[in-house]
Design an enzyme around this catalytic site. Sequence first.
Site, short mmCIF file in Angstrom:
data_model
loop_
_atom_site.label_atom_id
_atom_site.label_comp_id
_atom_site.label_asym_id
_atom_site.label_seq_id
_atom_site.Cartn_x
_atom_site.Cartn_y
_atom_site.Cartn_z
CD GLU A 1 -3.12 -0.84 2.20
OE1 GLU A 1 -4.31 -0.96 1.90
OE2 GLU A 1 -2.73 -0.63 3.37
N GLY B 1 6.58 -1.65 6.30
CA GLY B 1 7.94 -2.17 6.32
C GLY B 1 8.94 -1.31 7.05
CD GLU B 2 13.11 -0.18 10.10
OE1 GLU B 2 12.13 0.34 10.65
OE2 GLU B 2 14.15 0.45 9.84
CB SER C 1 10.35 6.70 9.16
OG SER C 1 9.96 6.48 10.49
CB CYS D 1 0.83 7.01 11.13
SG CYS D 1 1.22 8.63 10.52
CB CYS E 1 2.95 7.64 2.99
SG CYS E 1 3.43 6.54 4.34
CB CYS F 1 6.46 -4.66 8.96
SG CYS F 1 7.87 -4.01 9.88
CB CYS G 1 2.38 -0.67 13.85
SG CYS G 1 2.50 -0.43 12.06
CB SER H 1 9.42 4.86 15.02
OG SER H 1 8.92 5.25 13.76
CG LEU H 2 12.07 7.74 21.25
CD1 LEU H 2 13.31 6.88 21.20
CD2 LEU H 2 12.45 9.16 21.68
CG HIS H 3 6.67 5.11 19.08
ND1 HIS H 3 6.14 6.25 18.49
CD2 HIS H 3 6.95 4.27 18.06
CE1 HIS H 3 6.10 6.07 17.18
NE2 HIS H 3 6.60 4.89 16.89
CG ASN I 1 -3.91 7.35 12.94
OD1 ASN I 1 -4.69 8.29 13.05
ND2 ASN I 1 -2.67 7.51 12.49
CB CYS J 1 5.58 -1.74 16.50
SG CYS J 1 7.30 -1.50 16.00
N1 SAH Z 1 9.15 0.88 10.19
C1 SAH Z 1 9.45 2.29 10.06
C2 SAH Z 1 8.69 2.91 8.90
C3 SAH Z 1 7.19 3.00 9.12
S1 SAH Z 1 6.84 4.61 9.67
C4 SAH Z 1 9.16 3.00 11.35
O1 SAH Z 1 8.43 2.45 12.17
O2 SAH Z 1 9.66 4.09 11.55
C5 SAH Z 1 5.24 4.50 10.30
C6 SAH Z 1 5.08 5.43 11.48
O3 SAH Z 1 3.73 5.35 11.99
C7 SAH Z 1 5.99 5.02 12.61
O4 SAH Z 1 6.46 6.13 13.30
C8 SAH Z 1 5.03 4.23 13.46
O5 SAH Z 1 5.49 4.11 14.75
C9 SAH Z 1 3.78 5.05 13.35
N2 SAH Z 1 2.60 4.30 13.74
C10 SAH Z 1 2.44 2.96 13.75
N3 SAH Z 1 1.22 2.63 14.16
C11 SAH Z 1 0.57 3.78 14.43
C12 SAH Z 1 -0.74 4.09 14.86
N4 SAH Z 1 -1.61 3.13 15.10
N5 SAH Z 1 -1.08 5.39 15.01
C13 SAH Z 1 -0.18 6.36 14.74
N6 SAH Z 1 1.07 6.13 14.30
C14 SAH Z 1 1.45 4.85 14.15
#
Ligand code: SAH
Length: 339
Positions: free
Chosen positions: A86, A152-153, A181, A322, A100, A107, A114, A205-207, A281, A111
């Site tokens: 997608e 994907g990563e 990212s 996202c 995007c 992936c 996601c 992507s820290l979180h 989301n 996480c």
């Molecule tokens: N694998 C890489 C590239 C994907 S980026 C990475 O994780 O950085 C996708 C972004 O959306 C990441 O920052 C991820 O953490 C964020 N994301 C994943 N699930 C989400 C959600 N349910 N709501 C908002 N952001 C989300």
Amino acid sequence: MSRVDLALLRDVFEAAGEPPYRAGQVWEWAARGAASYAAMTNVPAALRARLAAEVPFSTLDVEREERARDGTAKTLFRTRDGHPVEAVLMRYRDGRRSLCLSSQSGCPLTCTFCATGQMAFGRNLSASEILDQALHFRRIEAVDHAVFMGMGEPMLNLDAVVDAARLLADVGITNRRATVSTVGWLPGLRRFVDEVTEPIRLALSLHAPTDELRSELMPVNVRYPLADVLAECTRYFELRRRKVFVEYVMLGGVNDRVDQARALAALLDPKVFKVNLIPYNPTGMYAGSTRKAIAAFKDVLDAARLPATVRLTRGRDIAAACGQLAADPRPRARTHASA
Ligand code: SAH
């Protein structure tokens, strides 16, 4: 049509006794959004016909297209061997058109928040398959930004991602307007810092502000802990003098407390990092933070003079936002209403 196909193109041209510049001509048309070989009017008609027969115009088939109320468009593609991919086109009021793009089908990382991490992992995409996502949208309209934030990563498929990013410049997306990212996959991230000379931007992507919480949310953190990942990001900054974006998805009651904001501010050097708070989301696992909690969290970062913004959510109603890309083949509209 892209780099790999360009190689294929050159073979076809050589066999046909055509000059090598023809391949460049064809790529120029494709990069400017030509819809087919037939549109390439400075290429001899017989050659165009031969190309149409021998070189597929795209490595991806379009399976479904959806459009959100905010103008965001999402396309579900299929690779030749049947893997779903997608990609999303985001339209902003100021005229920006941002893509995007996906680097893998599915992936392999898991996480917890996601949706992509919950679907089956397919495989790495080739540079052509990445670029063909962009060319698809370029045929709809001019585009100027790209983020590798789809499925994907990217650091697990770095060569293809960088090959695609280089060619995106011809499509209208300069390296400075392309962002990769990562979850912090160190082997790829190290190579990205050391070997990629193009000014492509980096997002992390820290979180979570601690290893303990981050490992819970992102199992990859057990393998590559926070301090090592942040050190690599700092090295990127020192070499490139470009700030690293930090993505922080706001999960209600999980990572959105004020003391966690303080911990985040203590962890990140404001010279190096810029924080992007992402409203969660829905993917079924968590509750998103309230607006109030997001504002309070941001206040703490502001007070610490750590640059922070709240990400504008796009495309949520078509699961294009996202973390929502999961290539669900079922139509979302209820077509079989039960009695
Ligand atoms: N694998 C890489 C590239 C994907 S980026 C990475 O994780 O950085 C996708 C972004 O959306 C990441 O920052 C991820 O953490 C964020 N994301 C994943 N699930 C989400 C959600 N349910 N709501 C908002 N952001 C989300």
